[in-house]
Scaffold this motif. Structure first.
Motif, mmCIF file in Angstrom:
data_model
loop_
_atom_site.group_PDB
_atom_site.id
_atom_site.type_symbol
_atom_site.label_atom_id
_atom_site.label_comp_id
_atom_site.label_asym_id
_atom_site.label_seq_id
_atom_site.Cartn_x
_atom_site.Cartn_y
_atom_site.Cartn_z
ATOM 1 N N UNK A 16 -8.450 -16.236 3.107
ATOM 2 C CA UNK A 16 -9.311 -15.044 3.012
ATOM 3 C C UNK A 16 -8.707 -14.027 2.049
ATOM 4 N N UNK A 17 -9.301 -13.924 0.882
ATOM 5 C CA UNK A 17 -8.776 -13.011 -0.135
ATOM 6 C C UNK A 17 -8.943 -11.562 0.287
ATOM 7 N N UNK A 18 -10.107 -11.264 0.948
ATOM 8 C CA UNK A 18 -10.332 -9.867 1.333
ATOM 9 C C UNK A 18 -9.307 -9.395 2.358
ATOM 10 N N UNK A 19 -8.837 -10.301 3.199
ATOM 11 C CA UNK A 19 -7.822 -9.917 4.188
ATOM 12 C C UNK A 19 -6.492 -9.641 3.478
ATOM 13 N N UNK A 20 -6.137 -10.544 2.554
ATOM 14 C CA UNK A 20 -4.879 -10.352 1.814
ATOM 15 C C UNK A 20 -4.908 -9.082 0.968
ATOM 16 N N UNK A 21 -6.079 -8.706 0.533
ATOM 17 C CA UNK A 21 -6.193 -7.436 -0.205
ATOM 18 C C UNK A 21 -6.192 -6.242 0.740
ATOM 19 N N UNK A 22 -6.900 -6.412 1.864
ATOM 20 C CA UNK A 22 -7.044 -5.280 2.797
ATOM 21 C C UNK A 22 -5.711 -4.893 3.424
ATOM 22 N N UNK A 23 -4.862 -5.872 3.677
ATOM 23 C CA UNK A 23 -3.582 -5.552 4.337
ATOM 24 C C UNK A 23 -2.698 -4.679 3.430
ATOM 25 N N UNK A 24 -2.959 -4.731 2.140
ATOM 26 C CA UNK A 24 -2.136 -3.902 1.239
ATOM 27 C C UNK A 24 -2.407 -2.402 1.436
ATOM 28 N N UNK A 25 -3.595 -2.060 1.998
ATOM 29 C CA UNK A 25 -3.922 -0.632 2.171
ATOM 30 C C UNK A 25 -2.981 0.057 3.165
ATOM 31 N N UNK A 26 -2.870 -0.447 4.415
ATOM 32 C CA UNK A 26 -1.898 0.217 5.317
ATOM 33 C C UNK A 26 -0.459 0.091 4.815
ATOM 34 N N UNK A 27 -0.174 -1.014 4.123
ATOM 35 C CA UNK A 27 1.194 -1.179 3.595
ATOM 36 C C UNK A 27 1.495 -0.142 2.512
ATOM 37 N N UNK A 28 0.477 0.190 1.725
ATOM 38 C CA UNK A 28 0.676 1.198 0.681
ATOM 39 C C UNK A 28 0.902 2.575 1.291
ATOM 40 N N UNK A 29 0.208 2.853 2.399
ATOM 41 C CA UNK A 29 0.416 4.148 3.061
ATOM 42 C C UNK A 29 1.874 4.259 3.513
ATOM 43 N N UNK A 30 2.407 3.153 4.003
ATOM 44 C CA UNK A 30 3.792 3.172 4.493
ATOM 45 C C UNK A 30 4.816 2.887 3.385
ATOM 46 N N UNK A 31 4.335 2.835 2.166
ATOM 47 C CA UNK A 31 5.204 2.614 0.988
ATOM 48 C C UNK A 31 6.031 1.328 1.101
ATOM 49 N N UNK A 32 5.438 0.318 1.670
ATOM 50 C CA UNK A 32 6.145 -0.967 1.777
ATOM 51 C C UNK A 32 5.751 -1.810 0.559
ATOM 52 N N UNK A 33 6.330 -1.417 -0.573
ATOM 53 C CA UNK A 33 5.873 -1.953 -1.847
ATOM 54 C C UNK A 33 6.196 -3.424 -2.047
ATOM 55 N N UNK A 34 7.295 -3.869 -1.475
ATOM 56 C CA UNK A 34 7.622 -5.300 -1.610
ATOM 57 C C UNK A 34 6.580 -6.158 -0.899
ATOM 58 N N UNK A 35 6.087 -5.656 0.224
ATOM 59 C CA UNK A 35 5.063 -6.398 0.960
ATOM 60 C C UNK A 35 3.708 -6.312 0.251
ATOM 61 N N UNK A 36 3.446 -5.155 -0.349
ATOM 62 C CA UNK A 36 2.216 -5.024 -1.152
ATOM 63 C C UNK A 36 2.242 -6.067 -2.263
ATOM 64 N N UNK A 37 3.395 -6.143 -2.914
ATOM 65 C CA UNK A 37 3.562 -7.116 -3.999
ATOM 66 C C UNK A 37 3.365 -8.541 -3.494
ATOM 67 N N UNK A 38 3.905 -8.826 -2.314
ATOM 68 C CA UNK A 38 3.799 -10.174 -1.737
ATOM 69 C C UNK A 38 2.330 -10.592 -1.566
ATOM 70 N N UNK A 39 1.515 -9.689 -0.957
ATOM 71 C CA UNK A 39 0.128 -10.075 -0.677
ATOM 72 C C UNK A 39 -0.732 -10.046 -1.946
ATOM 73 N N UNK A 40 -0.423 -9.115 -2.835
ATOM 74 C CA UNK A 40 -1.173 -9.083 -4.101
ATOM 75 C C UNK A 40 -0.908 -10.374 -4.888
ATOM 76 N N UNK A 41 0.346 -10.783 -4.908
ATOM 77 C CA UNK A 41 0.690 -12.026 -5.617
ATOM 78 C C UNK A 41 0.065 -13.241 -4.948
#
Lengths: 219, 380
Positions: A92-117
């Motif tokens: 599910x691409x939308x889920x992998x994209x959506x999870x980056x939103x709360x991660x971005x709020x918490x500045x968990x950039x390595x995890x944002x990068x993980x799901x975006x990749x």
């Protein structure tokens, strides 16, 4: 000596607290209150429909639940729920994209990068995934990666000014004034009133525009 | 579908979740105007592994050598017995950090560090030191504020323990280009320490410069195995308080010589047996630090390499008891301090126990240490 040190620290802490209180203006509080009410309304509607939704389609129900948690500001629960969804459907691409939103709020950039990749590995030129990856690269100050990445995205999405902004920032932080000016000029072609781009271009007005200085080539 | 899931699983495995850092460092220091020390050299290796932003593991290995002067007093010089008083020391430190991300405005970092230090100090008073240090911190998501409380409990031989409390506050300003860190370092030594068991020792201690003993019954007490090259550091206070100030400035793209950041550190007050869980170091030797100033520059080379050059100057004030008398040169004392026999063997004659009435002198060693530190870091 000790008393002086303690007094100095207490004064410093007080100063910091006062500064943070002043920074939060009345209008900030008002906007936060409005946003909070809207989120609560959305959450209550979703909550009412949740039973119906989840009984008919668990995956969709969870998706709405995760979104609801995010909108209410419960980022941790939102992330946990999105991960449950990934267990159900890892594609599910939308889920992998959506999870980056709360991660971005918490500045968990390595995890944002993980799901975006992860999204990019399935859908190589997904624009949102690339934008989020560039946001992570910028936050992690990975200017080299951001520069080469933004060039590749700019070739695929030449009408998007945002990509050129990231390119300009990457060039600027690497000290490449010509490339930064060229990228900001590209931004101004698309958005003439862009404040950041105007400021930089005016500051470096002495540098002449060079066509295709950025040398955008497909890798 | 199954193949697709397998593909995604493989992709997930290939995802970057671990971020590794390795650094090597070296330090060269010189003690000017010291009555006891010449200089110090140190080398270190640090490895850390971060699992995304959630947790990290760190191991730091360090070795150093403190070069002492061959004689501590005219009396010892008159004996003309040079002694290898240098101290070789090694330490291992580990740290585990777990980050909890709140739903509000920041993250809570819980950390536990463990240090172990061993050396060849013959008094064994600074050998086999262990430190356990938990820390709790709160950092805002916008990196504008960091508050932390660091507690360290150090265990030294002879049941000596040192407790250190470090509340700290860090703030960012100038749009995040500057960082100011304030750290209060409070150290308290444990009470009621004796070294009376040295009476039974037949071993002549040679390098006791770093020995320290405490006794709660008096303001200070120095004891231990006085011997050739004997010097025992004493503390007139069991508590020390210091304020560490650190300012970091990150440069933009147009900095001179492509410098990435500038670090300036300054210390006020007094510090002893300090534990630094950022630098992963333990000051186990008995030095009372009364000031410190350091300045460092960092360069980022390409994406994954960083070099730091640091110059610093610390001032120490140590009060020591040193042996100044030749009372025992021709006598051998038994365990009761009674002269028993004569001997030509200088080492035998120096088998002096605490009960022997040696003439000692309280000497204040006020000296400056200048040091140069290089650190090279690689990330992958």
């Amino acid at each position: 000596m000790i008393q002086k040190l303690v007094c100095f620290i207490i004064l410093f802490i007080n100063l910091m607290i006062c500064q943070s209180l002043l920074a939060e203006s009345l209008w900030d509080k008002y906007n936060q209150e409005i946003a909070k009410r809207k989120q609560q309304e959305i959450a209550s509607v979703i909550k009412k429909q949740m039973k119906v939704v989840r009984s008919t389609d668990e995956e969709y129900g969870l998706y709405k639940t995760a979104l609801s948690y995010y909108l209410q500001g419960d980022y941790n629960e939102s992330i946990v729920t999105y991960k449950k969804l990934m267990d159900i459907n890892p594609l599910a691409l939308d889920v992998n994209l959506a999870i980056t939103l709360p991660l971005m709020v918490q500045k968990r950039w390595r995890e944002v990068r993980r799901y975006a990749e992860r999204v990019i590995s399935i859908a190589p030129w997904n624009y949102i995934a690339h934008i989020r990856l560039m946001m992570a690269e910028e936050a992690m100050r990975d200017w080299q990666a951001l520069m080469s990445h933004s060039k590749q995205v700019a070739i695929r999405y030449p009408s998007q000014s945002g990509v050129f902004v990231y390119m300009a920032r990457a060039a600027m932080w690497q000290g490449d004034v010509r490339a930064a000016r060229e990228a900001y000029s590209q931004v101004l072609v698309r958005i003439p009133a862009h404040i950041e781009a105007n400021r930089y271009v005016n500051k470096h007005a002495e540098i002449k525009d060079e066509k295709n200085f950025l040398n955008l080539k497909i890798n | 579908m199954f193949i697709a899931i397998l593909f995604v699983s493989y992709e997930c495995l290939a995802e970057k979740t671990w971020y590794m850092t390795a650094s090597v460092n070296a330090l060269v220091g010189e003690y000017s105007e010291s009555q006891f020390k010449n200089g110090v050299t140190a080398t270190g290796l640090t490895l850390s592994a971060d699992y995304l932003e959630r947790m990290s593991f760190l191991v730091a290995l360090n070795g150093n050598n403190i070069d002492f002067k061959p004689f501590f007093s005219d009396f010892e010089k008159s004996l003309d017995q040079r002694v290898e008083a240098d101290i070789k020391q090694s330490s291992v430190a580990t740290k585990f950090t777990y980050n909890y991300f709140t739903n509000s405005s920041g993250k809570i970092m819980s950390q536990i560090a463990y240090h172990t230090v061993s050396n060849d100090d013959l008094t064994k008073n600074t050998h086999d030191v262990t430190v356990i240090a938990p820390r709790f911190s709160y950092q805002t998501y916008d990196d504008s504020l960091l508050m932390s409380l660091d507690v360290s409990q150090s265990s030294y031989p002879n049941d000596i323990s040192v407790t250190q409390l470090v509340p700290s506050l860090g703030v960012a300003f100038n749009s995040g280009f500057d960082w100011l860190d304030l750290k209060l370092v409070a150290v308290k030594l444990s009470d009621a320490i004796t070294t009376s068991n040295n009476n039974s020792s037949d071993v002549i201690s040679t390098a006791t410069y770093n020995a320290f003993t405490l006794n709660s019954s008096s303001q200070y007490t120095a004891s231990g195995s006085f011997s050739k090259n004997a010097s025992t550091t004493i503390f007139e206070n069991k508590e020390a308080l210091a304020l560490d100030l650190k300012w970091i400035h990150w440069f933009g793209n147009d900095s001179l010589l492509n410098v990435s950041s500038l670090h300036v550190g300054y210390m006020l007050g007094e510090k002893m047996f300090a534990v630094d869980n950022d630098a992963m170091s333990v000051s186990n030797l008995a030095d009372l630090q009364v000031s410190n100033f350091s300045v460092a520059l960092t360069w980022k080379i390409k994406r994954d390499y960083e070099v730091m050059l640091l110059w610093g100057q610390s001032v120490y004030k140590n009060t020591s008891l040193i042996v100044t008398s030749d009372v025992a040169v021709n006598d051998v004392f038994d365990n009761n301090g009674t002269a028993t026999d004569s001997s030509d063997d200088i080492f035998q004659t120096r088998r002096i126990l605490q009960t022997a009435e040696l003439q000692t002198e309280k000497r204040v060693d006020f000296y400056t240490q200048q040091f140069f530190y290089v650190n090279f870091t690689v990330k992958w």
